[in-house]
Write a protein that holds these residues in place. Structure first.
Motif, short mmCIF file in Angstrom:
data_model
loop_
_atom_site.label_atom_id
_atom_site.label_comp_id
_atom_site.label_asym_id
_atom_site.label_seq_id
_atom_site.Cartn_x
_atom_site.Cartn_y
_atom_site.Cartn_z
N SER A 129 89.13 4.28 20.20
CA SER A 129 88.57 5.62 20.15
C SER A 129 88.54 6.21 21.55
CB SER A 129 87.16 5.57 19.58
OG SER A 129 86.54 6.81 19.78
N THR A 130 89.14 7.39 21.71
CA THR A 130 89.16 7.98 23.05
C THR A 130 87.76 8.30 23.54
OG1 THR A 130 89.51 10.13 22.05
CG2 THR A 130 91.46 8.98 22.84
N ALA A 131 86.84 8.43 22.62
CA ALA A 131 85.46 8.73 23.01
C ALA A 131 84.86 7.59 23.81
CB ALA A 131 84.63 9.00 21.77
N PHE A 132 85.44 6.41 23.66
CA PHE A 132 84.87 5.25 24.34
C PHE A 132 85.65 4.87 25.61
CE2 PHE A 132 83.07 5.07 20.21
CZ PHE A 132 81.84 4.45 20.35
N ILE A 133 86.70 5.63 25.86
CA ILE A 133 87.49 5.31 27.06
C ILE A 133 86.78 5.90 28.27
CG2 ILE A 133 89.70 5.70 28.25
CD1 ILE A 133 91.01 5.74 25.45
N SER A 134 86.43 5.06 29.21
CA SER A 134 85.66 5.56 30.33
C SER A 134 86.56 5.86 31.55
CB SER A 134 84.57 4.56 30.71
OG SER A 134 85.14 3.29 30.93
N ASN A 135 87.70 5.23 31.61
CA ASN A 135 88.55 5.48 32.78
C ASN A 135 90.00 5.14 32.44
OD1 ASN A 135 89.11 6.15 35.45
ND2 ASN A 135 89.10 3.98 36.05
N VAL A 158 90.31 1.78 30.36
CA VAL A 158 89.05 1.03 30.46
C VAL A 158 88.03 1.56 29.44
CG1 VAL A 158 87.19 0.32 32.00
CG2 VAL A 158 89.49 0.71 32.91
N THR A 159 87.52 0.68 28.65
CA THR A 159 86.38 1.04 27.80
C THR A 159 85.19 0.24 28.30
OG1 THR A 159 86.57 -0.72 26.16
CG2 THR A 159 87.99 1.19 25.85
N ASN A 160 84.08 0.48 27.70
CA ASN A 160 82.87 -0.19 28.16
C ASN A 160 83.03 -1.71 28.23
OD1 ASN A 160 81.67 2.15 28.49
ND2 ASN A 160 80.32 2.04 26.69
N GLY A 201 85.74 14.61 30.77
CA GLY A 201 84.72 15.58 30.38
C GLY A 201 84.16 15.33 29.00
N ARG A 202 84.65 14.32 28.39
CA ARG A 202 84.08 14.05 27.06
C ARG A 202 82.95 13.08 27.21
NH1 ARG A 202 88.40 13.26 22.44
NH2 ARG A 202 86.50 12.51 21.46
N HIS A 203 81.89 13.45 26.61
CA HIS A 203 80.76 12.54 26.68
C HIS A 203 81.04 11.38 25.74
CE1 HIS A 203 76.70 10.99 26.18
NE2 HIS A 203 76.51 11.45 27.39
N PRO A 204 80.92 10.17 26.24
CA PRO A 204 81.18 9.03 25.37
C PRO A 204 80.32 9.13 24.12
CG PRO A 204 80.76 8.31 27.62
CD PRO A 204 80.48 9.77 27.58
N ARG A 205 80.87 8.75 23.07
CA ARG A 205 80.17 8.68 21.78
C ARG A 205 79.72 10.03 21.27
NH1 ARG A 205 77.89 3.15 21.29
NH2 ARG A 205 78.81 2.07 23.05
N SER A 206 80.34 11.07 21.75
CA SER A 206 79.90 12.37 21.26
C SER A 206 80.61 12.71 19.96
CB SER A 206 80.20 13.45 22.30
OG SER A 206 81.60 13.54 22.42
N THR A 207 81.43 11.78 19.53
CA THR A 207 82.23 12.06 18.34
C THR A 207 81.36 12.04 17.10
OG1 THR A 207 83.66 10.56 19.49
CG2 THR A 207 84.50 11.52 17.48
#
Ligand code: ZN
Length: 1253
Positions: free
Chosen positions: A187-193, A205-207, A234-240
């Motif tokens: 999930s791209t929402a969880f990709i942090s870098n 990189v995910t968590n 700019g996407r807040h993680p887990r905002s999905t």
């Protein structure tokens, strides 16, 4: 949530095998044109057969693949497994912006087929070409795809070649470019870098995990890194949280995929099914694959297993139980329904921003609508709407009921929108009642019922309550475009079928069409048969001639305090008031700093005023004050010293907010006037709005369907505040009025005022609390008591009572006669008789009125009997109503007393000596007063024109009472001058050896008697042993455990010679306590078999047989209905006055052995009545539940002493029966026992008590 325009759907997304290179090169340009919003990914073609042992670190192909059947095996008849042609249906839930209609997609597909490998498109083979599938499914925006090498799992050396695809929501990788189902999904929402590392490589990189990919060229790498960064930046993680994201699942849990050793965590979300290795992976957004359900089909295969079939593969799942299998199947079928739904309507309706949140609970993306109520609601709320029935709410799906959504209807929803519509439907929602997306079904049901069925939170239309004006306004309004006004008119009672009075356009609908108002017509057409919120449209209202609300205007100076949110309890001093210029104009009451100011300090719309209360003079610093209560629970206090100005303001303000239908209220000298919601006896489901005015002890009411009525508060049978101070219950003869606390502040004011008005208002007769027949309750109660208990008392009315007790009784009656029940054993005959005398002696104005008393006295001197009688009659008719009724009741009573003078020694003369001076309030030095009373008693029949048959019956009844009491007295010979009984009580069974003789003082309770007997027998009481005192009929067919606080003496008095008292354990008590503890409140309903026996004082004949009836028992009453669906109860008994016995006489042939005998004694003075009837249950637990409910209601939930009987036993005061009366020690029982106890007693009278364990 983002909102956006129609996305462009670039044709380049197709990924035919042959076009790989072209595609890759074209990616960077095209993806930029895509909106950066959540778009989900439709299935890609894939084969799940290529098991790859060396593959990804957290995918366990061993587990995953074997369970999925290959769909592309040539020897299978795939046509059976292709459930649906995906053609023409392109839904993927997240794609809010996906607005392709069927034509476009067909085009797209055609193009795909013709341009590419059309010949490969052979759906019947069960195998779609990758190209075609891509075409048909790649409507969600794939941002980039291509071949990459993925780093191997831990420890492995080789990179794995993967076909990788990115859309805004997911990065997926596949074995190859033909696969539909991925090997991994991030999930791209969880990709942090995302960053470049080393040669040609980049890391994602995910968590919890880092994925390394290697591109084929530097340009490729750069491109991947850029698009990935764009996508995640700019996407807040887990905002999905959009629907369709696995983070907003519809159903989830572990499921076994056939042939696997472990289970997969499976999530059904909107139109997709996601598979995860386990719940931890789900939480970190790293899964195996997702399955688009638009091509799915689900069917049960076995008890616990089911198949999810897609054109590409069959997933055979095994649930943990049959029940769970059903739930999984339902959830997946819902997902298919979701996938196949049409989102065009929904997308359009949601364009109005407030329509994208449920009108009832606020849940996002509501997909349903009540098309007549004009609200867009979520699935859960829609379920409750459906429960109201289509006559109230016509529920349609935005996605599935495509036909109903005409262009006009869509326009109506866009024009109105949830927010504006709620300004009508939900204008007055108390925060405590408002729903949230997480509210439970029960809360939803209550709220939605209140909101639409009852119209509880509606904003009332100014014409509310006036049918004619409403209809009129509707006819006018449909000619213009104000649809909200039409909605408000309709749901405040305007009749959409009313006549316009115009031949060419007879109905509002035709009128709307004629004036080219299609939206008005649309709204009306959906409400032609709507059942309106019940409270308003009264037929009677039609008859009321409507005169437009006078445009009240008034102005002047008033003094005002700051507005308050609480009742004014303390006196407000003058300093707390400020002078304000006040105006009443155009339906608004405004106050200004001074008469020079043009901007008001504050204003109150007349329609917002719910109550106006006029204070008693000098309550506050200003002589005359009044209070205004607003709909929004504010209280405004105004004052002035000028009585005329005060009067003028009160009149004007009342006029401004009281509707014409209740206009007569304005002419009353009210203390309080306003609007309340109420229900009455026949229809307890719907409350109506009523307009009320309180004048003295009379409550005047204009209910929606009535012409105005009066409730005489001092004559109420009952007045109570119930349900946590939210309902004021007024029980009067023939009906019960429930006034609801719609708002707290003004309701509390009404409750206080009504309660005060219902109490006795002074010391004259008419100021007392009265019976229905206008007799003061105190007089009625005393006479009734003496009739029941005092007729045999020697010297009744001549003997004096105990002064302090008489004074206390008088005080209790004065405070609230309604709440005081005189009870034998608790109250003494002589105290009661003297209370009655004192009441008359101290009565203001006297019974005969100060005006006429002398004439009454002088009449007694008349020699001619007939002249005298007609003179008395003349005087009698001059008495005020209450005096006349009271005098008649009293003389009737005295007449009866002297008829039994042989027993009570009070003959005519004796009574006259006592009552003459009492009633005429003189010293009785001469006998004039006595003679008058003697005349009245002696000529009672003539003067009062009494029906002699009636009188004869009454005397017979008294004879029966006396006989009954004589029998009792012989059975329980009284040895005490105080009138205590020595009574025989049995222990456990009725036999001589179990007999105990106990002296019963008037104050003795059932628990004390039980303890007394147990003490004597030295029987220990263990925990959970419910020793009780039972009233048992001789044949032992009926029995009743006395409540532990019930006094025993009155029971002894009331029961016949064929009953006895028995001390035994109440074995069902434990079960009953457990049952009651499991209930939120004591109430029960259900079917029982009913048989009636009606008799006057036990003399009647029984009749009939047992019939099924439906009963509802609650804290007020036991209601009997002919059947469940009946609206009106056949019978209604006050629950607290019923005596319930276990068991039914055998001769009545009860249909089951679980019966109850119920006795109801009404103590009306005119005809004391005893009804007895029988209820039969089908099972013993059923009977116990009813019995327990009765018990709990009658004793307010206190069915057994909190600390058990032991506590009562230990703390029991030593009864006076003990002292020096050895004969009260068991007379029977074993000799040893007797000897022991006598010995113990003579040594130490308290020994027996100390022995209690
Ligand atoms: Zn909702």
């Amino acid at each position: 949530m983002q909102k956006d325009q129609t996305p462009q759907v670039p044709p380049r997304i197709r990924t035919p095998q042959t076009l790989e290179n072209t595609q890759q090169s074209s990616q960077p340009d095209t993806h930029l044109t895509l909106p950066t919003k959540k778009v989900s990914q439709p299935p890609l073609e894939s084969r799940l057969d290529s098991l790859d042992d060396s593959s990804d670190d957290y995918e366990d192909p061993d587990l995953f693949y074997p369970g999925a059947h290959r769909m592309n095996t040539p020897d299978r008849d795939m046509s059976l497994q292709v459930p649906r042609q995906p053609k023409g249906r392109y839904s993927s839930l997240c794609s809010d912006d996906e607005l392709l209609d069927d034509d476009e997609s067909n085009l797209w597909q055609d193009e795909g087929i013709s341009n590419l490998q059309g010949s490969v498109y052979l759906p019947n083979s069960g195998r779609l070409s990758s190209a075609t599938k891509e075409d048909s499914s790649q409507l969600a925006a794939v941002i980039k795809m291509g071949w990459l090498d993925k780093n191997p799992p831990q420890g492995a050396l080789y990179y794995q070649r993967r076909w990788v695809k990115l859309d805004v929501d997911y990065l997926r990788y596949f074995d190859n470019d033909k696969e539909v189902y991925s090997k991994g999904i991030i999930s791209t929402a969880f990709i942090s870098n995302v960053s470049s590392v080393g040669e040609l490589k980049f890391e994602v990189v995910t968590n919890n995990r880092t994925f390394i990919f290697r591109a084929e060229s530097e340009a490729e790498r750069k491109d991947w890194v850029t698009v990935l960064q764009d996508c995640t930046r700019g996407r807040h993680p887990r905002s999905t949280m959009s629907p369709g994201s696995p983070l907003t699942p519809d159903y989830q849990g572990y499921l076994e995929l056939r042939g696997l050793r472990s289970k997969l965590y499976t999530v059904v979300a909107s139109d997709k099914v996601f598979l995860y290795k386990n719940i931890e992976d789900y939480r970190i957004g790293v899964g195996i694959t997702s399955i688009e359900m638009n091509v799915g089909n689900v069917k049960d295969t076995d008890r616990r297993s089911f198949d999810l079939t897609t054109p590409y593969r069959i997933f055979s799942f095994i649930a943990e139980s049959e029940q769970l299998r059903e739930q999984w199947v339902d959830a997946m079928r819902d997902a298919i329904g979701e996938a196949l739904s049409n989102r065009e309507v929904a997308e359009r309706i949601w364009v109005e921003p407030s329509n994208s949140l449920c009108a009832d609970c606020g849940a996002p993306k509501p997909e349903w609508a009540a098309i007549n109520l004009c609200v867009v609601v979520c699935k859960r709320c829609a379920g409750e709407h459906r429960g109201l029935g289509p006559s109230i709410s016509k529920v349609r799906s935005l996605k599935m009921d495509k036909k109903v959504w005409t262009e006009e209807l869509i326009q109506v929803f866009l024009l109105l929108g949830n927010e504006r519509v709620n300004s009508f439907w939900a204008a007055n929602v108390p925060p405590s009642e408002a729903l949230t997306p997480s509210s439970c079904s029960e809360e939803r049901r209550r709220f939605i019922t209140n909101k639409y069925r009852q119209g509880k939170y509606r904003k009332y239309h100014p014409l509310y309550g006036n049918q004619r004006e409403l209809n009129n306004a509707l006819c006018i309004n449909v000619q213009c475009s104000d649809v909200l006004e039409t909605l408000s008119l309709i749901f405040c009672g305007a009749d959409v079928n009313c006549s316009t009075g115009m031949a060419s356009w007879p109905s509002p609908l035709s009128l709307a069409n004629a004036h080219s108002q299609p939206l008005q017509a649309e709204l009306i057409s959906h409400n032609l048969n709507t059942e309106l919120p019940r409270s308003e449209v009264g037929e009677a209202m039609n008859a009321v001639h409507y005169t437009a609300l006078p445009c009240v205007s008034h102005n002047g100076f008033l003094f005002k305090t700051a507005s308050m949110a609480r009742a004014v309890t303390e006196r407000k001093a003058r300093e707390e008031f400020s002078r304000r210029w006040c105006t009443l104009n155009d339906g608004a009451f405004s106050y200004y700093e001074s008469d020079k100011n043009s901007n008001p300090n504050g204003a109150l719309k007349a329609s917002e005023i719910v109550c106006l209360a006029v204070d008693a003079p000098e309550k506050h610093g200003y002589e005359h004050t009044f209070e205004l209560y607003s709909e929004s629970e504010r209280l405004y206090l105004f004052g002035t010293d000028d009585p005329d100005s005060h009067k003028e303001w009160v009149k004007s303000i009342a006029k401004s907010f009281i509707p014409a239908s209740a206009e007569p209220l304005l002419r009353l000298p009210f203390e309080r006037i306003g609007r309340l919601k109420c229900k009455d006896g026949l229809n307890l489901q719907t409350s109506k709005v009523g307009w009320f005015a309180l004048v003295g002890s009379t409550l005047h009411a204009y209910l929606a369907d009535s012409q105005g009525e009066e409730v005489h508060l001092r004559k109420l049978n009952e007045l109570s505040i119930q349900q946590d101070n939210e309902v004021l219950v007024l029980v009067e003869r023939g009906r019960t009025l429930y006034i609801e606390g719609e708002r707290k502040l003004d309701f509390a004011g009404w409750c206080g005022a009504i309660q005060a008005a219902a109490g006795s208002g002074g010391d004259t007769l008419s100021q007392q609390q009265l019976t229905e027949t206008d007799i003061p309750l105190i007089v009625h109660s005393c006479i009734d008591y003496i009739t029941q208990c005092g007729m045999m008392s020697e010297g009744i009315y001549r003997k004096s009572g105990v002064n302090s007790r008489v004074a206390a009784l008088c005080e209790r009656f004065r405070r609230d006669a309604r709440s005081l029940r005189l009870r034998e054993g608790e109250h003494q005959v002589d105290d009661v008789s003297n209370t009655l005398k004192r009441f008359f002696r101290e009565l203001g104005e006297g019974l005969f009125t100060s005006e006429d008393a002398k004439t009454w006295l002088s009449t007694s001197a008349s020699q001619d009997e007939s002249v005298k009688i007609s003179q008395y009659q003349l005087l009698l008719n001059r008495l005020p109503r209450v005096n006349k009724a009271t005098l008649q009741a009293l003389i009737n009573h005295l007449y009866c007393v002297q008829r039994f003078s042989e027993i009570n020694q009070m003959n005519l003369h004796n009574l006259a000596i006592v009552f003459g001076p009492t009633l005429f309030q003189n010293d009785g030095k001469d006998y004039t007063a006595g003679r008058t009373i003697e005349d009245l008693i002696q000529h009672y029949i003539l003067i009062f024109e009494v029906d002699e048959q009636q009188l004869k019956k009454q005397l017979e009844e008294i004879s029966v009472i006396i006989q009954l009491r004589e029998k009792l007295n012989t059975k329980f010979p009284s040895t005490e001058p105080g009138g205590h009984f020595i009574c025989t009580v049995y222990l456990e069974e009725k036999k001589d050896t179990a007999e105990q003789h106990v002296k019963i003082p008037g104050s003795m309770t059932a628990a004390e008697l039980s303890c007394e007997v147990l003490d004597r027998r030295n029987i220990p009481v263990k925990d959970k042993e419910y020793w009780s005192c039972w009233e048992v009929s001789d044949k032992e067919e009926m029995e009743r455990p006395l409540h532990y606080q019930e006094r025993v003496l009155p029971i002894l008095h009331s029961f016949g010679t064929d009953s006895h008292l028995l001390i035994k354990k109440h074995v069902a008590m434990d079960a009953m306590i457990v049952y009651l503890a499991s209930k939120a409140d004591a109430s029960k309903h259900g079917i029982m078999k009913f048989r009636e026996e009606r008799s006057i004082l036990g003399l009647g004949l029984s009749s009939g047989s047992f019939h099924d009836r439906y009963f509802i028992l609650n804290s007020n009453s036991l209601r009997m209905y002919k059947e469940i669906r009946s609206n009106r109860p056949e019978r209604d008994w006050p629950a607290k006055n019923l005596k319930v016995y276990l068991g039914i006489k055998k001769k009545l042939r009860p249909p089951t052995c679980w019966g109850l005998t119920v006795v109801y004694e009404s103590k009306k003075q005119e005809k004391p009545e005893k009804q007895q009837w029988y209820l039969c249950c089908d099972t013993q637990p059923e009977m116990r539940e009813w019995y327990a409910t009765f018990l709990s209601i009658q004793y307010d939930g206190n069915v057994w002493p909190q600390d058990g009987l032991q506590q009562i036993r230990a703390s029991r005061a030593l009864p006076d029966t003990r002292h020096g009366n050895v004969s009260l020690i068991p007379l029977r029982g074993s000799e040893n026992e007797m000897r022991n106890s006598v010995a113990a007693f003579s040594q130490d009278p308290l020994a027996l008590f100390r022995d209690v364990r």
